[in-house]
Design a protein around this motif. Structure first.
Motif, PDB file in Angstrom:
ATOM      1  N   SER A 240       0.823  -1.201   0.000  1.00 58.00           N
ATOM      2  CA  SER A 240       0.000   0.000   0.000  1.00 58.00           C
ATOM      3  C   SER A 240       0.853   1.244   0.000  1.00 58.00           C
ATOM      4  O   SER A 240       1.837   1.351   0.720  1.00 58.00           O
ATOM      5  CB  SER A 240      -0.911   0.007   1.244  1.00 58.00           C
ATOM      6  OG  SER A 240      -1.536   1.252   1.385  1.00 58.00           O
TER       7      SER A 240
ATOM      8  N   TRP B 125      -3.887  -3.314 -10.699  1.00 60.49           N
ATOM      9  CA  TRP B 125      -3.713  -2.034 -10.012  1.00 60.49           C
ATOM     10  C   TRP B 125      -4.869  -1.073 -10.285  1.00 60.49           C
ATOM     11  O   TRP B 125      -5.169  -0.207  -9.455  1.00 60.49           O
ATOM     12  CB  TRP B 125      -2.388  -1.363 -10.400  1.00 60.49           C
ATOM     13  CG  TRP B 125      -2.146  -1.183 -11.864  1.00 60.49           C
ATOM     14  CD1 TRP B 125      -1.377  -1.971 -12.670  1.00 60.49           C
ATOM     15  CD2 TRP B 125      -2.682  -0.154 -12.719  1.00 60.49           C
ATOM     16  NE1 TRP B 125      -1.404  -1.505 -13.967  1.00 60.49           N
ATOM     17  CE2 TRP B 125      -2.198  -0.396 -14.027  1.00 60.49           C
ATOM     18  CE3 TRP B 125      -3.512   0.936 -12.496  1.00 60.49           C
ATOM     19  CZ2 TRP B 125      -2.530   0.428 -15.108  1.00 60.49           C
ATOM     20  CZ3 TRP B 125      -3.840   1.752 -13.572  1.00 60.49           C
ATOM     21  CH2 TRP B 125      -3.352   1.501 -14.856  1.00 60.49           C
TER      22      TRP B 125
ATOM     23  N   HIS C 252      -7.208   0.863  -7.416  1.00 57.79           N
ATOM     24  CA  HIS C 252      -7.111   2.322  -7.457  1.00 57.79           C
ATOM     25  C   HIS C 252      -8.493   2.962  -7.537  1.00 57.79           C
ATOM     26  O   HIS C 252      -8.779   3.944  -6.841  1.00 57.79           O
ATOM     27  CB  HIS C 252      -6.266   2.761  -8.653  1.00 57.79           C
ATOM     28  CG  HIS C 252      -6.195   4.245  -8.828  1.00 57.79           C
ATOM     29  ND1 HIS C 252      -5.215   5.016  -8.230  1.00 57.79           N
ATOM     30  CD2 HIS C 252      -6.985   5.124  -9.504  1.00 57.79           C
ATOM     31  CE1 HIS C 252      -5.408   6.288  -8.531  1.00 57.79           C
ATOM     32  NE2 HIS C 252      -6.481   6.369  -9.312  1.00 57.79           N
TER      33      HIS C 252
ATOM     34  N   ARG D 246      -8.851   0.493  -2.732  1.00 62.39           N
ATOM     35  CA  ARG D 246      -8.249  -0.694  -2.129  1.00 62.39           C
ATOM     36  C   ARG D 246      -6.805  -0.820  -2.585  1.00 62.39           C
ATOM     37  O   ARG D 246      -6.258   0.091  -3.198  1.00 62.39           O
ATOM     38  CB  ARG D 246      -9.072  -1.940  -2.480  1.00 62.39           C
ATOM     39  CG  ARG D 246     -10.384  -1.989  -1.711  1.00 62.39           C
ATOM     40  CD  ARG D 246     -11.333  -3.029  -2.263  1.00 62.39           C
ATOM     41  NE  ARG D 246     -12.473  -3.202  -1.394  1.00 62.39           N
ATOM     42  CZ  ARG D 246     -13.522  -2.386  -1.343  1.00 62.39           C
ATOM     43  NH1 ARG D 246     -13.570  -1.327  -2.121  1.00 62.39           N
ATOM     44  NH2 ARG D 246     -14.528  -2.618  -0.523  1.00 62.39           N
ATOM     45  N   GLN D 247      -6.186  -1.945  -2.287  1.00 59.83           N
ATOM     46  CA  GLN D 247      -4.786  -2.115  -2.639  1.00 59.83           C
ATOM     47  C   GLN D 247      -4.511  -3.525  -3.125  1.00 59.83           C
ATOM     48  O   GLN D 247      -5.256  -4.469  -2.825  1.00 59.83           O
ATOM     49  CB  GLN D 247      -3.889  -1.807  -1.440  1.00 59.83           C
ATOM     50  CG  GLN D 247      -4.046  -2.802  -0.293  1.00 59.83           C
ATOM     51  CD  GLN D 247      -3.216  -2.436   0.921  1.00 59.83           C
ATOM     52  OE1 GLN D 247      -3.235  -1.292   1.364  1.00 59.83           O
ATOM     53  NE2 GLN D 247      -2.514  -3.401   1.459  1.00 59.83           N
TER      54      GLN D 247
ATOM     55  N   THR E 163      -2.552  -6.524  -2.530  1.00 58.75           N
ATOM     56  CA  THR E 163      -1.776  -7.098  -1.445  1.00 58.75           C
ATOM     57  C   THR E 163      -0.773  -8.124  -1.964  1.00 58.75           C
ATOM     58  O   THR E 163      -0.826  -8.556  -3.120  1.00 58.75           O
ATOM     59  CB  THR E 163      -2.708  -7.785  -0.430  1.00 58.75           C
ATOM     60  OG1 THR E 163      -3.390  -8.857  -1.090  1.00 58.75           O
ATOM     61  CG2 THR E 163      -3.729  -6.798   0.120  1.00 58.75           C
TER      62      THR E 163
ATOM     63  N   HIS F 227      -8.741  -5.303   2.093  1.00 56.97           N
ATOM     64  CA  HIS F 227      -7.826  -4.750   1.107  1.00 56.97           C
ATOM     65  C   HIS F 227      -7.958  -3.236   0.955  1.00 56.97           C
ATOM     66  O   HIS F 227      -7.455  -2.663   0.009  1.00 56.97           O
ATOM     67  CB  HIS F 227      -8.057  -5.405  -0.255  1.00 56.97           C
ATOM     68  CG  HIS F 227      -7.693  -6.856  -0.282  1.00 56.97           C
ATOM     69  ND1 HIS F 227      -7.931  -7.667  -1.363  1.00 56.97           N
ATOM     70  CD2 HIS F 227      -7.124  -7.653   0.646  1.00 56.97           C
ATOM     71  CE1 HIS F 227      -7.517  -8.895  -1.101  1.00 56.97           C
ATOM     72  NE2 HIS F 227      -7.029  -8.908   0.117  1.00 56.97           N
TER      73      HIS F 227
ATOM     74  N   GLU G  64      -3.888   2.438  -3.902  1.00 61.09           N
ATOM     75  CA  GLU G  64      -3.042   1.812  -4.916  1.00 61.09           C
ATOM     76  C   GLU G  64      -2.770   2.852  -5.997  1.00 61.09           C
ATOM     77  O   GLU G  64      -3.687   3.530  -6.464  1.00 61.09           O
ATOM     78  CB  GLU G  64      -3.723   0.588  -5.519  1.00 61.09           C
ATOM     79  CG  GLU G  64      -2.867  -0.184  -6.492  1.00 61.09           C
ATOM     80  CD  GLU G  64      -1.672  -0.860  -5.831  1.00 61.09           C
ATOM     81  OE1 GLU G  64      -0.594  -0.906  -6.453  1.00 61.09           O
ATOM     82  OE2 GLU G  64      -1.817  -1.332  -4.680  1.00 61.09           O
TER      83      GLU G  64
END
Length: 561
Positions: free
Chosen positions: A8, A404, A408, A412-413, A415, A500, A504
């Motif tokens: 992150s 990604w 974005h 979220r990200q 992981t 998550h 991002e």
């Protein structure tokens, strides 16, 4: 983010520039439809390869060609179109600026027109009222609702493209005498190419196929309809490819921690794709007897011109990779390869796509070469080629971007766990596509036809000759469907998992300080549009006139439209 790029951004209190949430919702709406099409179309593809391997028989009333149409239309058209416009909307908002309310409304109207058209066409195919394959060639005839649906999809794309283009034009007015953001320029190129290319297929659908299916006219000129289709059909390949190039040129350099090698080179390659992608459709009709050979030769020459921007792209990208590797301490001739972030799926998936595009491009040269085309035309070699270029180079890049892009857009990200699953998914996809595509190429060289089920091969000896290759296709296709299921699992986790949440980055690369300044002529679209229109008119005016003049419909007094 580089190095451990799947962590992150907020871990280091770095907050990347976010796409406006209102634009993100529009982008995600496109992506949802795209991945629904991916699942249904992927399932249809699995059924195809199992039938061709004589492993299963489809239950009545489902037939092979119905499944083939579902697979081709949903994956070749719906998946790609919706994902591309979802990606382009987000990219334009991120790099050029948030859409205005009017631009966003236009984007939503385009989305819903496309979606309604998709549902109309899909329902007709599922009801077995439009089993006309991906190319919907006459004299195969579909229900008029299918053609009306296709027309709405095209109109919807025009509205979506206009929404994005208006934002770029606005930026140009607000920033006179400045070079526009590279990815915004690339989107305009792709939209321009798409609009010009779809004029032909829209003409075919609206003035030939739709009136024919409604009973307004008794017959249509088949050769003219195919020529109008292929004025669109080959440019469609570059419409798929150019968004992948956007990721390769602009996103990947940022992901690896490097810089864009040359802004000018990137723009020049896109301009060349725009100029040489539309007036080349006749190389798909090299075996058509009704088109003069001199015009086929002219368009084959233009087709080969597309090799130039492809080579420019390869040079630019690998220069970026090598320079970054040298920055990280690489000394040997190829030691820079070891310095690339192989454990980052945002790099790994697009890079595998780049590599596969090399043999895919070589196969394209075979397809467009008159003498060699005689050997493989309408064999399953051509299908294998499509699965290297579109289904691997393009789709793997789209997968890599999803890892990604979706986090974005949804807060979220990506992981470590999802990144590892993405690596596995990429390997599964590449392995499955490798097995299936090699089997298709080999069977094609032995004369195995495309678009045909096992039961239609006609001749036990021939069927046995090709059967081992069809089994290879079934093995590869099964791996591909498993990869689709894994991808959709990752997508669901990235989109909805509460664990998550985070930030991002939307990676946008910067141009190397050593690159030369971009000449303004590259953004002079008035010049490029004039040249493009001239090339299209030169390539198609006389062949279409010749087709109409010699049409049996025209000579007997029938209406051509």
């Amino acid at each position: 983010m580089t190095g451990k790029s799947f962590e992150s951004a907020s871990a280091n209190n770095v907050h990347p520039k976010q796409v406006d949430p209102r634009d993100a919702r529009l982008s995600m709406a496109h992506i949802y439809v795209a991945f629904i099409a991916l699942f249904i179309g992927g399932l249809a593809g699995l059924l195809q390869v199992l039938v061709r391997a004589d492993t299963i028989k489809l239950p009545e009333p489902i037939n092979y060609y119905q499944v083939l149409t579902v697979h081709g239309v949903l994956l070749g058209l719906i998946l790609t179109i919706f994902f591309i416009f979802g990606f382009q909307t987000a990219a334009m908002s991120r790099a050029v600026g948030t859409l205005t309310d009017q631009q966003r409304l236009l984007g939503w109207i385009g989305f819903w027109v496309m979606t309604v058209g998709t549902v109309m066409a899909a329902v007709m195919v599922l009801l077995n009222e439009a089993t006309v394959l991906y190319t919907f060639y006459a004299p195969l005839q579909a229900h008029w609702i299918f053609y009306a649906g296709l027309a709405l999809v095209v109109i919807g794309t025009w509205l979506a493209a206009l929404s994005e283009s208006l934002r770029w034009i606005q930026w140009r007015k607000e920033n006179p005498n400045q070079t526009s953001p590279l990815i915004g320029f690339m989107i305009i190129c792709n939209n321009l190419m798409w609009f010009v290319a779809t004029i032909g297929v829209a003409t075919e659908v609206l003035f030939q196929l739709l009136p024919w299916s409604l009973g307004i006219v008794d017959r249509v000129d088949v050769l003219l309809s195919r020529t109008l289709f292929w004025s669109f059909g080959h440019a469609l390949v570059y419409f798929w490819l150019l968004p992948a190039y956007m990721v390769w040129y602009v996103v990947v350099p940022k992901v690896i921690g490097g810089k864009i090698f040359s802004d000018s080179l990137a723009r020049l390659s896109f301009i060349m794709f725009v100029l040489f992608s539309v007036p080349v459709g006749l190389h798909h009709q090299l075996t058509e007897p009704g088109v003069d050979a001199s015009w086929k030769f002219f368009q084959v020459v233009l087709t080969m011109m597309v090799v130039i921007p492809s080579l420019l792209t390869a040079f630019s990208l690998f220069a970026t990779f090598e320079l970054r590797g040298r920055e990280l301490g690489a000394k040997g001739v190829f030691s820079w390869l070891k310095k690339l972030p192989w454990g980052d799926v945002r790099f790994f998936a697009p890079f595998i796509g780049m590599l596969v595009f090399i043999p895919g491009g070589a196969g394209g040269i075979v397809n467009a070469s008159n003498q060699m085309n005689q050997l493989i035309h309408n064999t399953i070699w051509v299908t294998g080629h499509f699965h290297l270029t579109v289904a691997t180079a393009v789709v793997l890049t789209f997968f890599g971007a999803t890892y990604w892009l979706v986090p974005h857009l949804t807060g979220r990200q990506l992981t470590k766990e999802m990144n590892k699953l993405g690596i596995i998914q990429t390997i599964l996809w590449a392995l499955g596509m490798g097995i299936m595509s090699i089997s298709m190429h080999a069977a094609g060289l032995l004369g195995a036809p495309r678009r045909s089920s096992f039961s239609d091969y006609g001749g036990a000896d021939l069927a046995k000759t090709w059967l081992s290759y069809q089994v290879g296709q079934a093995v590869g296709g099964t791996l591909l469907f498993i990869a689709i299921l894994l991808f959709l699992y990752i997508f669901i986790k990235l989109r909805w998992s509460s664990t998550h949440k985070g930030f991002e980055e939307f990676p946008i690369g910067t141009v190397s300080e050593h690159a030369q300044k971009t000449p303004p002529i590259l953004e002079n679209f008035k010049l490029w549009i004039v040249i493009l229109v001239a090339l299209v008119l030169i390539a198609y005016t006389y062949p279409i006139y010749d087709i109409i003049s010699n049409s049996p419909l025209g000579s007997k007094g029938y209406k051509l439209w």
